[in-house]
Motif scaffolding. Sequence first.
Motif, mmCIF file in Angstrom:
data_model
loop_
_atom_site.group_PDB
_atom_site.id
_atom_site.type_symbol
_atom_site.label_atom_id
_atom_site.label_comp_id
_atom_site.label_asym_id
_atom_site.label_seq_id
_atom_site.Cartn_x
_atom_site.Cartn_y
_atom_site.Cartn_z
ATOM 1 N N ASP A 17 0.835 -1.208 0.000
ATOM 2 C CA ASP A 17 0.000 0.000 0.000
ATOM 3 C C ASP A 17 0.868 1.255 0.000
ATOM 4 O OD1 ASP A 17 -2.400 -1.410 0.064
ATOM 5 O OD2 ASP A 17 -2.460 -1.447 2.254
ATOM 6 N N PHE A 21 1.086 4.086 -2.812
ATOM 7 C CA PHE A 21 0.750 5.480 -2.509
ATOM 8 C C PHE A 21 1.917 6.410 -2.826
ATOM 9 C CE2 PHE A 21 0.426 9.144 0.334
ATOM 10 C CZ PHE A 21 -0.827 9.615 -0.049
ATOM 11 N N THR A 83 -10.212 3.529 -7.379
ATOM 12 C CA THR A 83 -9.018 4.377 -7.315
ATOM 13 C C THR A 83 -7.898 3.816 -8.170
ATOM 14 O OG1 THR A 83 -9.589 5.081 -5.065
ATOM 15 C CG2 THR A 83 -7.293 5.347 -5.746
ATOM 16 N N ARG A 84 -7.676 2.503 -8.097
ATOM 17 C CA ARG A 84 -6.558 1.885 -8.817
ATOM 18 C C ARG A 84 -6.719 2.035 -10.324
ATOM 19 N NH1 ARG A 84 -4.915 -4.427 -9.533
ATOM 20 N NH2 ARG A 84 -7.072 -4.515 -10.213
ATOM 21 N N TYR A 87 -6.509 5.833 -11.466
ATOM 22 C CA TYR A 87 -5.167 6.411 -11.392
ATOM 23 C C TYR A 87 -4.242 5.795 -12.441
ATOM 24 C CZ TYR A 87 -1.252 8.874 -9.390
ATOM 25 O OH TYR A 87 -0.199 9.737 -9.216
ATOM 26 N N THR A 127 -6.953 12.549 -6.619
ATOM 27 C CA THR A 127 -7.001 11.149 -6.173
ATOM 28 C C THR A 127 -6.032 10.901 -5.029
ATOM 29 O OG1 THR A 127 -7.566 10.506 -8.429
ATOM 30 C CG2 THR A 127 -6.892 8.748 -6.957
ATOM 31 N N THR A 131 -7.105 9.546 -1.325
ATOM 32 C CA THR A 131 -6.524 8.262 -0.910
ATOM 33 C C THR A 131 -5.777 8.398 0.409
ATOM 34 O OG1 THR A 131 -6.301 7.603 -3.232
ATOM 35 C CG2 THR A 131 -5.006 6.368 -1.619
ATOM 36 N N LEU A 135 -6.814 5.838 3.220
ATOM 37 C CA LEU A 135 -5.891 4.720 3.423
ATOM 38 C C LEU A 135 -5.224 4.747 4.796
ATOM 39 C CD1 LEU A 135 -4.378 2.271 2.154
ATOM 40 C CD2 LEU A 135 -2.706 3.909 1.259
ATOM 41 N N LYS A 401 -13.633 11.520 -1.759
ATOM 42 C CA LYS A 401 -13.238 11.544 -3.180
ATOM 43 C C LYS A 401 -13.792 12.766 -3.882
ATOM 44 C CE LYS A 401 -12.492 6.632 -4.080
ATOM 45 N NZ LYS A 401 -12.918 5.446 -4.845
#
Length: 521
Positions: A17, A21, A83-84, A87, A127, A131, A135, A401
């Motif tokens: 993670d 990030f 998100t993944r 991005y 984003t 995040t 996170l 978001k």
Amino acid sequence: MQASAAAPAPRVVSTRDQLGFLAMTFGMFMAILDIQIVSSSLSEIQAGLSASADEISWIQTSYLIAEVVMIPLSGILGRLLSTRVLYTLSAAGFTLMSLACAFASNIESMIVFRALQGFLGGAMIPTVFATSYALFPRERQAGVSVMIGLVATMAPTLGPTLGGYLTQAFSWHWLFLINVVPGILVASLVWTCLDIDRGDRSLLRGFDLPGLLLMACFLGALEYVMEEGPRDDWFEDETILVLAIVAAVSGLGFFSRVLTYEQPIVELRAFRDRNFAIGSIYSFIIGIGLYGAVYITPLFLARVRGLNSLQIGEIMAVTGAFQFMSAPIAGMLSKKLDLRIMLTLGLGMFGTGVYLNSLLTHESDFWELFLPQAIRGLSLMLCFIPVNAIAFGTLRPDQLKNASGLYNLMRNLGGAIGLAAINTVLTDRFALHLSRLADSVTWSRPGIPDWLDGMAAQLGAAMPEEAAQRAALKILDGIVQREAFVMTFSDCLMIMAGVFAAALLLMPLVRRPRMAGGGGH
């Protein structure tokens, strides 16, 4: 619903993670950097593409317009795709368009590629903010905020420096080629390492396409008017007038649609949170200072001092160096000090730095500008960290978001409107100062005839007497214009300092955010 929104809080942040990030943060750095990296090299790009002075400005304008449209759109796209996925697509598209910009053969294709680069890369910026809050647990958000703040404020500061170096050492093509390898790595790392949510395809049902079109027209037209207005005498230009009407009409339609449609393209309810609303206003003001100072100082150094892009970059690097040094101090203060006090200190220091910067002369150079830039560099992190926490610290996780897109949009709009105001002030105040100086520098003023005769005598050794007299008059005219420029830049910086002083008046309205000092975590 509330329980499900709060469920991600206990998540253990793994090494994967953190790596993902970190890659996201670097991608954000590239996207913000590309706003400014070409600013010190526009003349070289203009020569390389055989473009006119009017056309070359679109390299900046097209990027900013497209980015401003994408930033608020990123909220719903993040919920729709995850998100993944969002991005990764954003980073890959940004990288591909960077490569296309490097190989653009004419100004038309460059403008198209820059617009696509700004649009695709625009999703990377908000984003990262969303995040970071989704996170990381609250006790780690101060440190994460330091890193994001450093990246987000260093990028525009370093842009002219890096751009000037790359152009002088290699060629303008490397302003874009430098993104390719890091962009591939960022997209790959985010895809493989970060998986924090799932896309909700049900959002496609009832997707607000009219709202999207109205938002694109509103923000795109507004950004164009703000960017091009000062150059084209505002509403004296037909295009500016038409697009101002388009912005006004589509803006009314957009806000009406957003406030009445059950599934709007942008959710404005976050502004009901007082801290978020005030934090967004502060984001707007910081955008004015961040982009305005990076714009006006190189302009002074180029027009008045006659420095090249690399020399300007070396002077501008002072702000970045002190900003980097202030990061650990700001991180420590954010854990021990009430963030409202920290933000007050940061805004006051930024205003002071800009005020000191306004005490210009035509001889102002590295050491004369050192202290103002150092203070400004130290203040940026003291502004950025607390304003992030104030804006996001009282929001629910499910609002992050969308709110992140709105917050970052406010900073970019602050930059755009601030630059438009700066250019308008520069134009108007220069005309005023030039007129006043020209009225005072006449044959009847004591000393002027003697100065002209002395200068003509010096030049007379190399040219005929009549030519020497004309040359002396031209030199005097140049001195008058130079001093008018110095006074104009001083006025502009003084006004900017006033904006930061006025911003302090909002501070009593701010509630203590969750990420507050003194055990407030």
